[in-house]
Enzyme design. Structure first.
Site, PDB file in Angstrom:
ATOM      1  N   ASP A  67       0.835  -1.204   0.000  1.00 52.15           N
ATOM      2  CA  ASP A  67       0.000   0.000   0.000  1.00 52.15           C
ATOM      3  C   ASP A  67       0.874   1.260   0.000  1.00 52.15           C
ATOM      4  OD1 ASP A  67      -1.857   2.021   0.662  1.00 52.15           O
ATOM      5  OD2 ASP A  67      -3.078   0.561   1.763  1.00 52.15           O
ATOM      6  N   TYR A 155     -11.787  14.245  -5.973  1.00 46.70           N
ATOM      7  CA  TYR A 155     -10.788  13.596  -6.838  1.00 46.70           C
ATOM      8  C   TYR A 155      -9.910  14.649  -7.512  1.00 46.70           C
ATOM      9  CZ  TYR A 155      -8.839  11.123 -10.885  1.00 46.70           C
ATOM     10  OH  TYR A 155      -7.979  10.615 -11.826  1.00 46.70           O
TER      11      TYR A 155
HETATM   12  P1  NAD Z   1      -6.933   1.653 -12.087  1.00 40.51           P
HETATM   13  O1  NAD Z   1      -7.935   1.707 -10.969  1.00 40.51           O
HETATM   14  O2  NAD Z   1      -7.117   0.643 -13.148  1.00 40.51           O
HETATM   15  O3  NAD Z   1      -5.481   1.491 -11.482  1.00 40.51           O
HETATM   16  C1  NAD Z   1      -5.085   2.048 -10.256  1.00 40.51           C
HETATM   17  C2  NAD Z   1      -4.253   1.011  -9.540  1.00 40.51           C
HETATM   18  O4  NAD Z   1      -3.789   1.562  -8.308  1.00 40.51           O
HETATM   19  C3  NAD Z   1      -5.063  -0.250  -9.184  1.00 40.51           C
HETATM   20  O5  NAD Z   1      -4.376  -1.406  -9.628  1.00 40.51           O
HETATM   21  C4  NAD Z   1      -5.150  -0.219  -7.665  1.00 40.51           C
HETATM   22  O6  NAD Z   1      -5.209  -1.504  -7.076  1.00 40.51           O
HETATM   23  C5  NAD Z   1      -3.907   0.562  -7.305  1.00 40.51           C
HETATM   24  N1  NAD Z   1      -4.010   1.207  -5.993  1.00 40.51           N
HETATM   25  C6  NAD Z   1      -5.051   1.947  -5.528  1.00 40.51           C
HETATM   26  N2  NAD Z   1      -4.802   2.340  -4.270  1.00 40.51           N
HETATM   27  C7  NAD Z   1      -3.577   1.862  -3.949  1.00 40.51           C
HETATM   28  C8  NAD Z   1      -2.777   1.930  -2.787  1.00 40.51           C
HETATM   29  N3  NAD Z   1      -3.196   2.569  -1.688  1.00 40.51           N
HETATM   30  N4  NAD Z   1      -1.566   1.321  -2.793  1.00 40.51           N
HETATM   31  C9  NAD Z   1      -1.130   0.640  -3.895  1.00 40.51           C
HETATM   32  N5  NAD Z   1      -1.857   0.543  -5.023  1.00 40.51           N
HETATM   33  C10 NAD Z   1      -3.066   1.138  -5.047  1.00 40.51           C
HETATM   34  O7  NAD Z   1      -6.884   3.122 -12.694  1.00 40.51           O
HETATM   35  P2  NAD Z   1      -6.183   3.649 -14.036  1.00 40.51           P
HETATM   36  O8  NAD Z   1      -7.254   4.047 -14.962  1.00 40.51           O
HETATM   37  O9  NAD Z   1      -5.131   2.725 -14.474  1.00 40.51           O
HETATM   38  O10 NAD Z   1      -5.513   4.988 -13.506  1.00 40.51           O
HETATM   39  C11 NAD Z   1      -4.136   5.116 -13.224  1.00 40.51           C
HETATM   40  C12 NAD Z   1      -3.845   6.541 -12.811  1.00 40.51           C
HETATM   41  O11 NAD Z   1      -4.223   7.431 -13.847  1.00 40.51           O
HETATM   42  C13 NAD Z   1      -4.592   7.014 -11.573  1.00 40.51           C
HETATM   43  O12 NAD Z   1      -3.747   7.855 -10.832  1.00 40.51           O
HETATM   44  C14 NAD Z   1      -5.753   7.806 -12.150  1.00 40.51           C
HETATM   45  O13 NAD Z   1      -6.227   8.775 -11.240  1.00 40.51           O
HETATM   46  C15 NAD Z   1      -5.100   8.441 -13.346  1.00 40.51           C
HETATM   47  N6  NAD Z   1      -6.016   8.837 -14.421  1.00 40.51           N
HETATM   48  C16 NAD Z   1      -6.642   7.887 -15.172  1.00 40.51           C
HETATM   49  C17 NAD Z   1      -7.495   8.289 -16.192  1.00 40.51           C
HETATM   50  C18 NAD Z   1      -8.182   7.290 -17.075  1.00 40.51           C
HETATM   51  O14 NAD Z   1      -8.864   7.713 -18.003  1.00 40.51           O
HETATM   52  N7  NAD Z   1      -8.038   6.001 -16.850  1.00 40.51           N
HETATM   53  C19 NAD Z   1      -7.719   9.658 -16.444  1.00 40.51           C
HETATM   54  C20 NAD Z   1      -7.075  10.590 -15.641  1.00 40.51           C
HETATM   55  C21 NAD Z   1      -6.202  10.170 -14.650  1.00 40.51           C
END
Ligand code: NAD
Length: 324
Positions: A67, A155
């Site tokens: 984490d 967020y």
């Molecule tokens: P996702 O939910 O698929 O991946 C996030 C990962 O972080 C997950 O595997 C989760 O288990 C892990 N995680 C969450 N809390 C955690 C913790 N406390 N310790 C360790 N791991 C933890 O999301 P994603 O779409 O792959 O997004 C990745 C990043 O990109 C994030 O920061 C998100 O805010 C950002 N983002 C994504 C988008 C999009 O369109 N997907 C757009 C803007 C920003």
């Protein structure tokens, strides 16, 4: 163009946080294909082991289940690392409105822990995921860095605070940080399940199951949907960017504008389905239109996205057809 030609020093070691999630697992895959050493860190809260199962036998891959809210784990994860690609966070605007305290803990405290751990371990570059949500209610298009409005969700606030810490860690401690403001990323392994799923995988899955998808609002909202390959390129280009480009945040998108209703119609056509969507209420915290000016990333990071929406969606549909 692209990222495959970028040469990192032999033995370069990357840490990808959130490595079992959508964007993180794609970064791991790309880096391993290029032959680099990759350590993943994820607590499997929203991510899934099956997203990274295929890499476990690769000798260049290592996984820490842990984490980012625990500094000790972040310190251990950063040991011997050259480049950090920090993706771990909780996504979803509406969910953050329901549980702001949790978002503060993971997205702000967790990111601060990661920056501190990177600093203490002498990491060369710290690249982290921000979001287009930091533009809040700013109505002008395209969205441009330096022209942010009032924030609309916890967020968005967490990402804005992360950017401020990013600036400070560069200025005060000399850690080169690069914030990437992703705009609606889509592609393989994005989770189609649950109330907070992103629209593209959710619609594809529902259509493949002959279910009737719900469109929030009138469907006339537009977004700069960005294919995952462009996001991989941005992360790797940030790793070789100059010190002058550090301590800043960049729009990462394709620079296009797609309307939700058109995407829905296109998906129906591509999947050979004649299913009418249900129109539901607009979602709190959502903005009507979003599209990015990507000139800053082009200039400072040499980001040159190769994948248009049209090209990316064909590949994404094919992946979901074979994997759902
Ligand atoms: P996702 O939910 O698929 O991946 C996030 C990962 O972080 C997950 O595997 C989760 O288990 C892990 N995680 C969450 N809390 C955690 C913790 N406390 N310790 C360790 N791991 C933890 O999301 P994603 O779409 O792959 O997004 C990745 C990043 O990109 C994030 O920061 C998100 O805010 C950002 N983002 C994504 C988008 C999009 O369109 N997907 C757009 C803007 C920003």
């Amino acid at each position: 163009m692209g990222y495959k030609h970028l040469g990192f020093p032999k033995g370069a070691k990357f840490l990808v946080t959130g490595s079992a999630g959508f964007i993180g697992s794609n970064l791991v895959e790309a880096l391993l294909k290029l032959g680099y050493q990759v350590r993943g860190l994820d607590n499997l809260s929203t991510g899934k082991k099956e997203n990274v199962n295929e890499f476990v036998d690769n000798p260049n891959y290592e996984f820490i289940e842990g984490d980012i809210c625990e500094l000790d784990i972040c310190l251990k994860a950063c040991e011997g690392i050259d480049y950090v690609l920090h993706q771990a966070a909780w996504g979803s605007v509406p969910r953050s409105i329901e549980m702001p305290l949790f978002y503060e803990e993971v997205n702000i405290k967790g990111t601060l822990n990661m920056m501190e751990a990177a600093k203490q371990n002498g990491v060369k570059k710290f690249v982290y995921a921000s979001s287009s949500s930091v533009y809040g209610d700013e109505p002008n298009l395209p969205k441009k860095e330096g022209r942010e409005g009032n924030l609309l969700s916890p967020y968005a606030l967490t990402k804005m605070v992360d950017e401020e810490y990013g600036k400070l860690y560069t200025k005060l401690y000399g850690l080169d940080t690069y914030g990437l403001r992703y705009f609606n990323v889509f592609g393989r392994r994005q989770n189609p399940e649950g109330a907070y799923a992103a629209v593209i995988p959710k619609f594809i899955k529902q259509l493949l199951n002959n279910e009737q998808p719900i469109i929030n609002g009138d469907g006339k909202q537009s977004r700069d949907f960005t294919y995952i390959e462009n996001v991989i390129e941005a992360n790797l280009k940030a790793c070789i960017a100059s010190h002058e480009a550090a301590g800043k945040a960049y729009n990462i998108a394709y620079g296009g504008r797609e309307y939700l209703i058109d995407i829905y119609d296109g998906l129906c056509k591509a999947l050979g389905k004649d299913i009418k969507a249900i129109f539901g209420p607009e979602r709190k915290g959502d903005i009507k239109h979003s599209n990015a000016d990507i000139s800053k990333a082009k200039e400072m990071l040499e980001y040159e996205p190769e994948w248009s929406f049209e090209r990316g969606i064909i590949e994404a549909i094919e992946w979901y057809k074979q994997n759902l």
